[in-house]
Structures are given as C-alpha cells and as structure tokens.
Design a protein around this motif. Sequence first.
Motif, PDB file in Angstrom:
ATOM      1  N   LYS A  13     -12.208   1.267   1.370  1.00 25.32           N
ATOM      2  CA  LYS A  13     -10.792   0.895   1.431  1.00 25.32           C
ATOM      3  C   LYS A  13     -10.033   1.794   2.401  1.00 25.32           C
ATOM      4  CE  LYS A  13     -10.614  -0.844  -3.319  1.00 25.32           C
ATOM      5  NZ  LYS A  13     -10.065  -0.593  -4.662  1.00 25.32           N
ATOM      6  N   LYS A  14     -10.333   3.089   2.369  1.00 23.27           N
ATOM      7  CA  LYS A  14      -9.667   4.023   3.282  1.00 23.27           C
ATOM      8  C   LYS A  14     -10.096   3.781   4.723  1.00 23.27           C
ATOM      9  CE  LYS A  14      -8.728   7.572  -0.101  1.00 23.27           C
ATOM     10  NZ  LYS A  14      -8.809   8.975  -0.473  1.00 23.27           N
ATOM     11  N   ALA A  15     -11.386   3.495   4.918  1.00 19.07           N
ATOM     12  CA  ALA A  15     -11.875   3.217   6.266  1.00 19.07           C
ATOM     13  C   ALA A  15     -11.252   1.933   6.813  1.00 19.07           C
ATOM     14  CB  ALA A  15     -13.402   3.110   6.252  1.00 19.07           C
ATOM     15  N   ARG A  16     -11.092   0.945   5.984  1.00 20.95           N
ATOM     16  CA  ARG A  16     -10.450  -0.309   6.379  1.00 20.95           C
ATOM     17  C   ARG A  16      -8.996  -0.051   6.773  1.00 20.95           C
ATOM     18  NH1 ARG A  16      -7.133  -3.977   3.816  1.00 20.95           N
ATOM     19  NH2 ARG A  16      -7.264  -6.109   4.574  1.00 20.95           N
ATOM     20  N   SER A  17      -8.297   0.726   5.963  1.00 19.87           N
ATOM     21  CA  SER A  17      -6.904   1.069   6.281  1.00 19.87           C
ATOM     22  C   SER A  17      -6.816   1.834   7.593  1.00 19.87           C
ATOM     23  CB  SER A  17      -6.291   1.897   5.151  1.00 19.87           C
ATOM     24  OG  SER A  17      -6.180   1.124   3.985  1.00 19.87           O
ATOM     25  N   LEU A  18      -7.765   2.729   7.819  1.00 22.00           N
ATOM     26  CA  LEU A  18      -7.792   3.488   9.072  1.00 22.00           C
ATOM     27  C   LEU A  18      -7.987   2.550  10.260  1.00 22.00           C
ATOM     28  CD1 LEU A  18      -7.899   6.145  10.693  1.00 22.00           C
ATOM     29  CD2 LEU A  18     -10.360   6.190  10.198  1.00 22.00           C
ATOM     30  N   ALA A  19      -8.918   1.618  10.158  1.00 24.70           N
ATOM     31  CA  ALA A  19      -9.165   0.680  11.253  1.00 24.70           C
ATOM     32  C   ALA A  19      -7.919  -0.147  11.554  1.00 24.70           C
ATOM     33  CB  ALA A  19     -10.358  -0.224  10.918  1.00 24.70           C
ATOM     34  N   ILE A  20      -7.256  -0.609  10.512  1.00 23.79           N
ATOM     35  CA  ILE A  20      -6.026  -1.385  10.700  1.00 23.79           C
ATOM     36  C   ILE A  20      -4.960  -0.529  11.378  1.00 23.79           C
ATOM     37  CG2 ILE A  20      -4.110  -2.487   9.459  1.00 23.79           C
ATOM     38  CD1 ILE A  20      -6.303  -3.431   7.407  1.00 23.79           C
ATOM     39  N   GLU A  21      -4.847   0.722  10.962  1.00 22.98           N
ATOM     40  CA  GLU A  21      -3.858   1.633  11.563  1.00 22.98           C
ATOM     41  C   GLU A  21      -4.194   1.912  13.031  1.00 22.98           C
ATOM     42  OE1 GLU A  21      -0.395   4.092  11.581  1.00 22.98           O
ATOM     43  OE2 GLU A  21      -1.079   2.400  10.383  1.00 22.98           O
ATOM     44  N   VAL A  22      -5.463   2.081  13.349  1.00 22.92           N
ATOM     45  CA  VAL A  22      -5.868   2.305  14.745  1.00 22.92           C
ATOM     46  C   VAL A  22      -5.498   1.086  15.588  1.00 22.92           C
ATOM     47  CG1 VAL A  22      -7.866   2.542  16.289  1.00 22.92           C
ATOM     48  CG2 VAL A  22      -7.650   4.017  14.279  1.00 22.92           C
ATOM     49  N   TYR A  23      -5.752  -0.102  15.083  1.00 22.13           N
ATOM     50  CA  TYR A  23      -5.352  -1.306  15.810  1.00 22.13           C
ATOM     51  C   TYR A  23      -3.841  -1.339  16.003  1.00 22.13           C
ATOM     52  CZ  TYR A  23      -9.604  -3.940  16.598  1.00 22.13           C
ATOM     53  OH  TYR A  23     -10.810  -4.367  17.094  1.00 22.13           O
TER      54      TYR A  23
END
Length: 96
Positions: A13-23
């Motif tokens: 979940k944290k990695a997914r949130s990080l990817a979304i934030e990077v985008y």
Amino acid sequence: MNASDFRELEVWKKARSLAIEVYRITSDGPLAKEFGLRDQMRRAAVSICSNIAEGNDRNSNKDTARFLFMAKGSSAGLMSQAEIALGVGYLGNEEA
C-alpha cells in the motif's frame, strides 16, 4: 500469503502510494519535460510496488526474498534519482 493478498500488505500500500505520488510530482514543473529522469523515476517507483506484489505471489521464500531485494534496489535507485532532481533544482527538499 497467496497472490490475492498482496493488496492487503501495508508495504505494498505504501509502495503504491509512493508510485502515485511520483507520477503526480513528475507530471508538473521541470520534471514533466525532463523525460529521461522523469521516466526513470516513474519506472523505479512502479518497480518497487510491482516487485512486492510479484514476490508475494511466489511459492518459495527464496523467490519472495529475491523480489523483495529487487524492490529494495529500486527504492535506492529512486532515492538516488530524487537526489539528482533535487541537486539540479527540479525538486524541492520536501518533494525529494
């Protein structure tokens, strides 16, 4: 855990949130036009999330560990890229 459980993992979940934030961060400002660094950051962020999910789907602890180490490596790559973006003024301290 089986493959259907990876979405329940806090680390995923944290990695997914990080990817979304990077985008989000790379869609605006100087990084939006810096295709090489932008795309590398996006690939690294997605790789973290993807490797956690794929590792969770493996049937052996050895394979799971290998994919988690790949996710860890992608995390280090993303941190390095964020430092470069910070150094050239494409990101602020908070974003990096």
